[in-house]
Design an enzyme around this catalytic site. Structure first.
Site, PDB file in Angstrom:
ATOM      1  N   HIS A 205       0.820  -1.137   0.168  1.00 14.50           N
ATOM      2  CA  HIS A 205      -0.128  -0.079  -0.001  1.00 14.50           C
ATOM      3  C   HIS A 205       0.797   1.370  -0.089  1.00 14.50           C
ATOM      4  O   HIS A 205       0.235   2.404  -0.214  1.00 14.50           O
ATOM      5  CB  HIS A 205      -0.921   0.273   1.379  1.00 14.50           C
ATOM      6  CG  HIS A 205      -0.143   0.376   2.706  1.00 14.50           C
ATOM      7  ND1 HIS A 205       0.782  -0.597   3.320  1.00 14.50           N
ATOM      8  CD2 HIS A 205      -0.091   1.485   3.261  1.00 14.50           C
ATOM      9  CE1 HIS A 205       1.108   0.129   4.394  1.00 14.50           C
ATOM     10  NE2 HIS A 205       0.730   1.304   4.301  1.00 14.50           N
TER      11      HIS A 205
HETATM   12  C1  UD1 Z   1      -1.515   6.327   5.568  1.00 18.68           C
HETATM   13  C2  UD1 Z   1      -0.145   6.674   6.127  1.00 18.68           C
HETATM   14  C3  UD1 Z   1       0.812   5.486   5.811  1.00 18.68           C
HETATM   15  C4  UD1 Z   1       0.173   4.290   6.510  1.00 18.68           C
HETATM   16  C5  UD1 Z   1      -1.044   3.990   6.250  1.00 18.68           C
HETATM   17  C6  UD1 Z   1      -1.613   2.990   7.082  1.00 18.68           C
HETATM   18  C7  UD1 Z   1       0.535   9.074   5.538  1.00 18.68           C
HETATM   19  C8  UD1 Z   1       1.157   9.932   4.952  1.00 18.68           C
HETATM   20  N1  UD1 Z   1       0.213   7.781   5.390  1.00 18.68           N
HETATM   21  O1  UD1 Z   1      -1.283   5.877   3.997  1.00 18.68           O
HETATM   22  O2  UD1 Z   1       2.047   5.955   6.603  1.00 18.68           O
HETATM   23  O3  UD1 Z   1       1.199   3.290   6.271  1.00 18.68           O
HETATM   24  O4  UD1 Z   1      -2.045   5.119   6.150  1.00 18.68           O
HETATM   25  O5  UD1 Z   1      -2.769   2.125   6.219  1.00 18.68           O
HETATM   26  O6  UD1 Z   1      -0.193   9.654   6.668  1.00 18.68           O
HETATM   27  N2  UD1 Z   1      -8.827   5.539   1.580  1.00 18.68           N
HETATM   28  C9  UD1 Z   1     -10.031   5.189   1.736  1.00 18.68           C
HETATM   29  N3  UD1 Z   1     -10.467   4.991   2.710  1.00 18.68           N
HETATM   30  C10 UD1 Z   1     -10.030   5.280   3.969  1.00 18.68           C
HETATM   31  C11 UD1 Z   1      -8.744   5.780   4.219  1.00 18.68           C
HETATM   32  C12 UD1 Z   1      -7.876   6.033   2.638  1.00 18.68           C
HETATM   33  O7  UD1 Z   1     -10.755   4.724   0.668  1.00 18.68           O
HETATM   34  O8  UD1 Z   1     -10.606   5.029   5.137  1.00 18.68           O
HETATM   35  C13 UD1 Z   1      -8.162   5.918   0.018  1.00 18.68           C
HETATM   36  C14 UD1 Z   1      -8.583   7.438  -0.268  1.00 18.68           C
HETATM   37  O9  UD1 Z   1      -8.476   7.037  -1.817  1.00 18.68           O
HETATM   38  C15 UD1 Z   1      -7.148   7.997  -0.112  1.00 18.68           C
HETATM   39  C16 UD1 Z   1      -6.095   6.945  -0.145  1.00 18.68           C
HETATM   40  O10 UD1 Z   1      -6.779   5.731   0.322  1.00 18.68           O
HETATM   41  O11 UD1 Z   1      -6.791   9.027  -0.959  1.00 18.68           O
HETATM   42  C17 UD1 Z   1      -4.889   7.113   0.717  1.00 18.68           C
HETATM   43  O12 UD1 Z   1      -5.197   7.482   1.962  1.00 18.68           O
HETATM   44  P1  UD1 Z   1      -4.414   8.250   3.147  1.00 18.68           P
HETATM   45  O13 UD1 Z   1      -4.650   8.166   4.570  1.00 18.68           O
HETATM   46  O14 UD1 Z   1      -3.967   9.752   2.522  1.00 18.68           O
HETATM   47  O15 UD1 Z   1      -2.846   7.428   3.268  1.00 18.68           O
HETATM   48  P2  UD1 Z   1      -2.523   5.848   3.150  1.00 18.68           P
HETATM   49  O16 UD1 Z   1      -2.144   5.267   1.811  1.00 18.68           O
HETATM   50  O17 UD1 Z   1      -3.818   5.135   3.782  1.00 18.68           O
HETATM   51  N1  UDP Z   2      -4.112  -5.015   9.132  1.00 12.84           N
HETATM   52  C1  UDP Z   2      -5.511  -5.523   9.365  1.00 12.84           C
HETATM   53  N2  UDP Z   2      -6.186  -5.875   8.178  1.00 12.84           N
HETATM   54  C2  UDP Z   2      -5.542  -5.961   7.103  1.00 12.84           C
HETATM   55  C3  UDP Z   2      -4.060  -5.593   6.815  1.00 12.84           C
HETATM   56  C4  UDP Z   2      -3.514  -5.197   7.911  1.00 12.84           C
HETATM   57  O1  UDP Z   2      -6.090  -5.517  10.410  1.00 12.84           O
HETATM   58  O2  UDP Z   2      -6.283  -6.147   5.951  1.00 12.84           O
HETATM   59  C5  UDP Z   2      -3.362  -4.618  10.215  1.00 12.84           C
HETATM   60  C6  UDP Z   2      -2.030  -5.385  10.651  1.00 12.84           C
HETATM   61  O3  UDP Z   2      -2.119  -6.451  11.289  1.00 12.84           O
HETATM   62  C7  UDP Z   2      -1.243  -4.483  11.143  1.00 12.84           C
HETATM   63  C8  UDP Z   2      -1.546  -3.191  10.632  1.00 12.84           C
HETATM   64  O4  UDP Z   2      -2.753  -3.208   9.910  1.00 12.84           O
HETATM   65  O5  UDP Z   2      -1.319  -4.203  12.476  1.00 12.84           O
HETATM   66  C9  UDP Z   2      -0.689  -2.748   9.609  1.00 12.84           C
HETATM   67  O6  UDP Z   2      -1.246  -1.409   8.901  1.00 12.84           O
HETATM   68  P1  UDP Z   2      -0.784  -0.970   7.492  1.00 12.84           P
HETATM   69  O7  UDP Z   2      -0.079  -1.862   6.773  1.00 12.84           O
HETATM   70  O8  UDP Z   2      -2.166  -0.113   7.114  1.00 12.84           O
HETATM   71  O9  UDP Z   2       0.350   0.347   7.992  1.00 12.84           O
HETATM   72  P2  UDP Z   2       1.597   0.655   8.449  1.00 12.84           P
HETATM   73  O10 UDP Z   2       2.051  -0.415   9.574  1.00 12.84           O
HETATM   74  O11 UDP Z   2       2.334   0.172   7.120  1.00 12.84           O
HETATM   75  O12 UDP Z   2       1.857   1.992   8.713  1.00 12.84           O
END
Ligand code: UD1
Ligand code: UDP
Length: 359
Positions: A205
């Site tokens: 992601h």
């Molecule tokens: C964010 C964090 C990343 C973390 C991740 C965990 C930052 C800069 N990035 O990335 O470090 O690893 O969360 O999962 O803070 N979206 C949805 N539903 C949601 C949330 C997001 O559809 O509930 C989609 C939207 O299209 C959005 C995209 O995901 O534009 C990215 O969401 P965003 O919160 O900006 O960043 P993440 O990639 O989730």
């Molecule tokens: N996780 C979850 N469901 C999923 C994928 C991940 O519950 O389908 C949990 C996973 O166990 C871990 C956390 O989400 O605790 C990791 O989050 P993510 O990979 O979104 O973010 P990052 O750790 O890279 O910031």
């Protein structure tokens, strides 16, 4: 003492859950401020429900947007809440935009900042997360480092030792608190039609991977080749960012079982029963290491270098052939490393430190 817990994304909810439980157990005066960075049911609410966490007192509903827009809206909203609530300390966890906004809003109001998971470094300033974690560390008053190594990094950057507390990572607490429940309550392999220990689990992601067509295609090709070479199905619970990018790039995925993002208990079970994990997630690298499951990281660097040090993880990047090679390497290794992330009492230690500091 009044504590404000600022969170906004899936990993922050999971990793803060042990701290929240400890605050509840001790009957402390605290509240949750949710920025609304994540908002889809399966990225947000499902974790509150499943982990039985109290409702956030405030939800800013900031949602998605560019980095500046998202962080700016959070900063305004968090400042407003902190002015009204006047907590003694604001806790943030990890490296998201929510963390940066929470730390900045608090420090500018003269409120103490506690950074959980301090001192992680990828040394890659192109990652938005690296900027967030460096800035959060440098404006925090209490830095909760998961390991001695992360403490060493902080001291090396000139942060004074009395601010740094080695607590372990709260992800160990979360795994310990939930793995047994997962075993009793869910049967995710059955539902997905895969055998225990007979599949690979993938998560991808990161912005630098999925927003770049070449990188994303490379990883997906790698997963397809891995399936062909080793004969195990590859299950990929897809993050909404990655799902959106698949559509934008019009990529057709072959040989990979894509499913919706999973709830925590299901994901934990899927992770613990996997033959191997392929990921670019920070939390998933840690959890695989804790669970004794070999990990291949689909990045060129990692801020979770302890997982490399103990031999639980290896970097593969995004080249398909390199991914296959690294999977072969990890499958031939013995899974007998030590968990470097602590004993599952990080949440207790963090709260204890706050009580000692703020009464
Ligand atoms: C964010 C964090 C990343 C973390 C991740 C965990 C930052 C800069 N990035 O990335 O470090 O690893 O969360 O999962 O803070 N979206 C949805 N539903 C949601 C949330 C997001 O559809 O509930 C989609 C939207 O299209 C959005 C995209 O995901 O534009 C990215 O969401 P965003 O919160 O900006 O960043 P993440 O990639 O989730
Ligand atoms: N996780 C979850 N469901 C999923 C994928 C991940 O519950 O389908 C949990 C996973 O166990 C871990 C956390 O989400 O605790 C990791 O989050 P993510 O990979 O979104 O973010 P990052 O750790 O890279 O910031």
């Amino acid at each position: 003492m009044k504590i404000s817990i600022v969170l906004g994304t899936r990993p922050e909810i999971i990793k803060f859950s042990p701290v929240i439980r400890e605050c509840e157990r001790l009957g402390l005066d605290y509240f949750i401020l949710h920025t609304g960075q994540h908002y889809s049911y399966n990225m947000d609410r499902v974790f509150f429900e499943q982990l039985e966490l109290p409702e956030a007192k405030f939800n800013l509903d900031v949602g998605s947007g560019s980095h500046g827009e998202q962080t700016g809206k959070m900063l305004i909203g968090i400042e407003d809440v902190l002015r009204r609530e006047v907590p003694d300390v604001v806790l943030v966890e990890g490296d998201t935009n929510t963390v940066l906004a929470g730390a900045l809003a608090a420090v500018k109001l003269g409120i103490a900042v506690g950074h959980v998971e301090a001192g992680l470094r990828s040394y890659d300033r192109e990652m938005p997360e690296e900027i967030n974690r460096v800035l959060a560390d440098h404006c925090s008053d209490l830095l909760f480092a998961p390991t001695e190594k992360s403490k060493g990094i902080l001291l090396g950057e000139g942060i004074s030792e009395e601010k740094v507390f080695v607590t372990g990572n709260t992800v160990v607490d979360a795994v310990c608190q939930n793995l047994e429940i997962a075993k009793r309550k869910v049967s995710v392999c059955e539902g997905l039609g895969v055998d225990d220990g007979g599949y690979f689990l993938a998560t991808v992601h990161r912005q630098e991977n999925v927003d770049n067509e070449g990188m994303f295609r490379g990883i997906l090709k790698g997963l397809e080749l891995v399936r062909e070479e080793f004969g195990f199905p590859v299950v990929y619970p897809i993050h909404p960012r990655a799902e959106k990018q698949l559509k934008i790039f019009n990529i057709e995925v072959n040989g990979v079982k894509i499913v919706e993002p999973l709830d925590y208990l299901s994901f934990l079970q899927l992770e613990s029963n996997a033959r191997l994990v392929l990921t670019d997630s920070g939390g998933v690298q840690e959890e695989a290491c804790i669970l004794g499951v070999p990990c291949v990281t689909l990045r060129y660097n990692t801020e979770r270098s302890e997982t490399l040090d103990v031999g639980a993880n290896v970097l593969a990047g995004t080249d398909p052939l390199e991914i296959v090679k690294k999977v072969g390497l990890m499958l031939n290794k013995k899974n007998c490393w030590e968990n470097p992330f602590g004993d599952g009492k990080a949440g207790e230690r963090i709260v204890q430190t706050l009580r000692e500091k703020f009464g």
